[in-house]
Structure formats: structure tokens, C-alpha cells
Design a protein around this motif. Structure first.
Motif, PDB file in Angstrom:
ATOM      1  N   GLU A 361       0.873  -1.219   0.010  1.00  0.00           N
ATOM      2  CA  GLU A 361      -0.130   0.030  -0.169  1.00  0.00           C
ATOM      3  C   GLU A 361       0.738   1.245  -0.033  1.00  0.00           C
ATOM      4  O   GLU A 361       0.597   2.335  -0.499  1.00  0.00           O
ATOM      5  N   ARG A 362       1.928   1.285   0.716  1.00  0.00           N
ATOM      6  CA  ARG A 362       2.739   2.369   0.754  1.00  0.00           C
ATOM      7  C   ARG A 362       3.542   2.841  -0.611  1.00  0.00           C
ATOM      8  O   ARG A 362       3.571   3.884  -0.972  1.00  0.00           O
ATOM      9  N   ILE A 363       3.866   1.504  -1.087  1.00  0.00           N
ATOM     10  CA  ILE A 363       4.722   1.733  -2.307  1.00  0.00           C
ATOM     11  C   ILE A 363       3.537   2.306  -3.547  1.00  0.00           C
ATOM     12  O   ILE A 363       3.915   3.097  -4.255  1.00  0.00           O
ATOM     13  N   GLU A 364       2.430   1.703  -3.325  1.00  0.00           N
ATOM     14  CA  GLU A 364       1.360   2.241  -4.348  1.00  0.00           C
ATOM     15  C   GLU A 364       1.139   3.623  -4.321  1.00  0.00           C
ATOM     16  O   GLU A 364       0.831   4.453  -5.286  1.00  0.00           O
ATOM     17  N   LEU A 365       0.889   4.110  -3.117  1.00  0.00           N
ATOM     18  CA  LEU A 365       0.571   5.548  -2.689  1.00  0.00           C
ATOM     19  C   LEU A 365       1.656   6.307  -3.277  1.00  0.00           C
ATOM     20  O   LEU A 365       1.739   7.640  -3.841  1.00  0.00           O
ATOM     21  N   LEU A 369       2.165   9.622  -5.894  1.00  0.00           N
ATOM     22  CA  LEU A 369       2.958  10.892  -5.571  1.00  0.00           C
ATOM     23  C   LEU A 369       4.236  11.007  -6.434  1.00  0.00           C
ATOM     24  O   LEU A 369       4.967  11.878  -6.312  1.00  0.00           O
ATOM     25  N   ASP A 370       4.561  10.032  -7.512  1.00  0.00           N
ATOM     26  CA  ASP A 370       5.836  10.340  -8.386  1.00  0.00           C
ATOM     27  C   ASP A 370       7.007  10.088  -7.225  1.00  0.00           C
ATOM     28  O   ASP A 370       8.063  10.721  -7.627  1.00  0.00           O
ATOM     29  N   LEU A 371       6.925   9.354  -6.060  1.00  0.00           N
ATOM     30  CA  LEU A 371       7.948   9.140  -5.323  1.00  0.00           C
ATOM     31  C   LEU A 371       8.665   7.687  -5.406  1.00  0.00           C
ATOM     32  O   LEU A 371       7.730   6.805  -5.624  1.00  0.00           O
TER      33      LEU A 371
END
Length: 492
Positions: A361-365, A369-371
Motif C-alpha cells: 500500500e505504501r509503495i502504491e501511494l 505521488l511520483d516518489l
């Protein structure tokens, strides 16, 4: 001119070694068969130490092992020190420039304490006034120099690493008899302050600094390239190998690489299809100060043009800006530290753990954010040390499952990059606590305090030691400024 990576290419027919190419006798040192065999064995060992990814987990120990092998290599390759007074060849150099179409009215080369040589204004220059025009024919690149390099055009390092190709081209021209580039090559420094010239007792001064890792990796990479080319030149007989076989040494390769690292720029290729790495004589005599880039390439006239960064009075040193780079980058690649660098930053490496139950979930978010999920974020000097990208990453890093679910559905996800974004109090508290703990740890990692380093700078230090202390000072000032900012944030 931009500083994005580009690839240089060489085109042309392959030719056999000429009588001219066979001559580098004045620089050659023919080793005995036994010494040559010993050197080949050391190069094999060096290549193993610098290529095995297993050693990357213990960079410092790997660096010490590499240094030990290189010490033996340098003893076998020992030669007379190649030194010349650059100030004695200034006349020949400037004559060569003007005879070949360079325009540099109102400027000269002069010595400056702390800078070695620099560019001097012989007349007043107004901001944006044209200072230098250097034609393409005088710009050193794989298009204009070392045509012998076409014999290695299929070599993977030469083909895919334009800086490496430029370094080999420099060696070819430096040791080729009657090189047309001799006036320029004679003006280049004999040695540099890059990390390649540092010893272990210099490198240990970077303990606690994030700059230590890229410095060690740079030394490792160049040692690997040296071992690679040493084998190539010994086992082949095309023009470049025939010329460099008996004169290629680790110290000469360090000189060539450091010349490229400290002086390279990007210019358009002759057909305008790509940007290529190049060295620009006379322009590269300018030292750096804060400001905008005022150098461009005029495709119509086929000249590099340098304009005044600001007003310069007669007698002043003329500076240019090398572009927005941190002191860590300057230290590793250019061999200096700028104490008042307004583009400085402390590289904070952060990442989402694979063991995190909410990793997906963190990687998807972060993707929204293009991060990146793992990357470097800059802490900046000044009153706003926390960038919007760092703030957004830390917020995603600190979220619980419910907040992640909410923001993954939200069409206002970029609000996470704004300081005043409305978030759960616990998330913001976790961000501040994490930053506070990380900053305190980073400061504690240094074996010296800022006060101790500032006191050291009041004493007389060797140049390399002075640079490492200056770097620590600039890094600690950023960390302490960020720490004060977070403490005020927590109080507020």
C-alpha cells in the motif's frame, strides 16, 4: 548546458598502428617478464575485489583490500613524477587558442591563492556580456580527438560510458607524439584533489558522513576500470592498445579520470542529435561560485559561448556557476567544498522495508505521488530544511492502514506535499518523532562536534584534510538547522 548523462559515439574505419602511434617511448617503462606477470596477477585480483557484489556490503573493508593491492600495483608501475609548471606554458596555450579561432578579448590566466589558476578580467565586464567563444574544433571530445579510439568502439565500457571514453582519449593524445592538443594538455593540472588521490587516513575523516559511501564506490569503480583496461591493452594489438600497452598505469588513469570529472561538460554532437561529454579549453579555467549557468552552445556559429555571471571589474577573477550541486557532489567529483553553497543539501536515504506489512500500500501511494519506495531526499540549508517530497514520503511512511486506504482513494493526493495538509494527529506526530530521532542519530554518528571542526579550520591543515573538515561543517550545519526546525515544529 545541461548536465544530464549522454552517450558519446565514435565512427570511422579501423586502422592498424602507425609508426607515430607506436611511439610513446619517452613515457614508457618496459617491465621485466616477471614484473609484468606479477602486475597481471594483481590486476586479476583487483578486478575480482571490485566486481564481486558480495563485497558491497562491507565497503570500508573492501576499500582497504583494494588499497593494499593498488599499493603493490603502484610500486611495480613506479615512474618518474610527471610534473610541469602550468604557469610556464600559458603563453603557448593562449596562442594556440587564438590561432585556432577562439575569442577571449579582455581575459587572461592568472594565479589565485586557494584556486591555483583562474581567469582574470583585463577589462570591465557587465553582467551577461560575452566573455569567451570557443569553436568546436578546440573542444576536446571523441569527435575531435583520438581518432584511434574507433578501434575500441565496440568495447562495452567505451561504448556505454562516455566519461570513460573521454578519459582514454585524453591518454591517447597525451602520449601520442606530436599531438595537436599538446598546448591544452600541458595546461592541465598534474594531479587533483578528487577522492581517487585520497589515502585511507584521509578517507576515514569522512566517518559519519553520507559522502563516505559514494567516495568509496567511486574509488572502487575506477580501480575496476583500470584493471579491465590493463588487461585489454596487454592482450590486444589494435592502435590504442599498441600505444598504451607500456604506458598505461593506475596513476595515469586516475589523472585522466579526474581531468574528466572536474572539467567535463555537455555539448551537442556535430549533427545535433545528442549531447556528448567534452572538455572546453580556457572555459575550464573558470572557478565556481553561486549563480545561474551562463554558458551555452551556439549551434549556428558552432561555438561554445560563456557570458558574465555578474559584473566583473578589471583585475577581478571571473567565476562561472558549475550548476546546482551539493557539497557532497563537489567533494567526490570536483575536489573542492564551497562553504556558502546555496544549492547544498544533506542526502537522507530512506526506504520502505520489505518486512513492512503495509509495504504494498505504501509503495502504491508513493507511486501516485511520483516518489520512489527507496531513495535519497535532500535536507536543505536555511529556514525551510524539509522539502515537500521528503514531507510526503515521511507521511506515507508513518500512515496506518486506514490513512493509506483513504489517500489511495483520494483525488487530492498531492496535498500530502503541503505542510498545512489536514492529517490525523498521530501521523504528524509520528513524522516529527521519526525525523527527530533520525537527525539526532545522524549528528551522533560523527566522531567530532561542529565546534571541534570549526576550531580545526582555524589551524593549518593539509588541503585534503581541510576539505573533509569543511564538508563535515557544511553537513552538520544542515543537520543542526533541520533539528532545530523539527524541535520548533514539535513545540508548535
Amino acid at each position: 548546458m545541461g548536465r544530464k548523462k549522454a552517450q558519446a559515439s565514435c565512427k570511422g574505419k579501423q586502422h592498424g598502428p602507425s609508426a607515430q602511434q607506436k611511439q610513446a617511448s619517452s613515457a614508457a617503462r618496459i617491465l621485466s617478464r616477471g614484473a609484468r606477470n606479477e602486475l597481471d596477477v594483481l590486476c586479476e585480483k583487483l578486478f575480482h575485489l571490485t566486481s564481486n557484489p558480495a563485497y558491497m556490503t562491507q565497503l570500508w573493508n573492501n576499500y582497504l583490500d583494494i588499497s593494499e593491492v593498488l599499493l603493490k600495483v603502484k610500486r611495480l608501475e613506479e615512474m618518474k613524477t610527471e610534473s610541469s609548471q602550468r604557469s610556464q606554458v600559458i603563453g603557448q596555450f593562449t596562442n594556440w587558442l587564438t590561432e585556432n579561432g577562439a575569442r577571449m578579448d579582455g581575459v587572461s590566466i592568472a594565479e589565485y591563492p586557494g584556486y591555483d589558476l583562474g581567469l582574470k578580467a583585463e577589462a570591465d565586464f557587465a553582467e551577461n556580456q560575452l566573455i569567451l567563444e570557443i569553436p568546436r574544433a578546440l573542444i576536446f571530445s571523441t569527435y575531435t580527438a583520438a581518432p584511434e579510439l574507433t578501434a575500441l568502439q565496440n568495447d562495452p565500457l567505451v561504448q556505454h560510458m562516455p566519461q570513460v571514453a573521454l578519459a582514454i582519449a585524453l591518454l591517447v593524445e597525451r602520449y601520442k607524439k606530436n599531438s595537436t592538443w599538446k598546448p591544452y594538455l600541458d595546461m592541465l593540472p598534474n594531479s587533483y584533489n578528487t577522492v581517487l588521490y585520497m589515502k585511507a587516513n584521509d578517507m576515514i575523516e569522512l566517518k559519519g558522513s553520507p559522502t563516505l559511501e559514494p567516495a568509496l564506490k567511486q574509488c572502487r569503480n575506477i580501480a575496476r576500470q583500470y584493471a579491465y583496461f590493463s588487461k585489454i591493452f596487454q592482450n590486444n594489438n589494435e592502435p590504442v592498445s599498441a600505444m598504451l600497452k607500456d604506458i598505461f598505469t593506475y596513476e595515469r588513469y586516475c589523472w585522466a579520470v579526474s581531468t574528466v570529472m572536474t572539467r567535463q561538460n555537455l555539448v551537442p554532437s556535430p549533427d545535433g542529435s545528442r549531447m556528448i561529454h567534452a572538455l572546453i579549453p580556457m572555459w575550464d579555467m573558470c572557478n565556481h561560485e553561486n549563480g545561474r549557468i551562463t554558458t551555452d552552445f551556439n549551434s549556428t556559429s558552432d561555438h561554445c559561448e560563456c557570458y558574465a555571471l555578474r559584473d566583473f571589474k578589471k583585475g577581478e577573477q571571473i567565476f562561472i556557476s558549475y550548476g546546482p550541486r551539493t557539497n557532497s557532489d563537489f567533494f567526490v567529483h570536483s575536489g573542492f567544498v564551497q562553504m556558502d553553497n546555496d544549492q547544498d543539501g544533506f542526502k537522507l536515504r530512506l526506504g520502505i522495508s520489505k518486512a513492512d506489512s503495509l509495504q504494498k500500500e505504501r509503495i502504491e501511494l508513493l507511486g501516485k505521488l511520483d516518489l520512489p519506495s527507496v531513495g535519497e531526499f535532500l535536507l536543505k540549508p536555511g529556514t525551510e530544511p524539509i522539502s515537500d517530497t521528503l514531507l510526503a514520503f515521511l507521511r506515507v511512511f508513518s500512515m496506518r492502514k486506514t490513512e493509506l486506504a483513504h489517500w489511495l482513494r483520494s483525488d487530492k493526493v498531492f496535498d500530502l506535499k503541503h505542510m498545512d495538509c489536514a492529517l490525523e494527529t498521530v501521523v504528524e506526530e509520528n513524522v516529527r518523532k521519526f525525523l527527530l530521532a533520525r537527525l539526532q542519530l545522524l549528528i551522533a554518528n560523527y566522531p567530532t562536534t561542529l565546534k571541534e571542526d570549526l576550531e580545526l579550520l582555524e589551524t593549518t591543515l593539509p588541503q585534503v584534510k581541510k576539505m573533509t573538515v569543511q564538508l563535515r561543517v557544511t553537513e552538520k550545519r544542515i543537520l543542526l538547522g533541520a533539528l532545530e526546525y523539527v524541535e520548533q515544529w514539535i513545540k508548535a
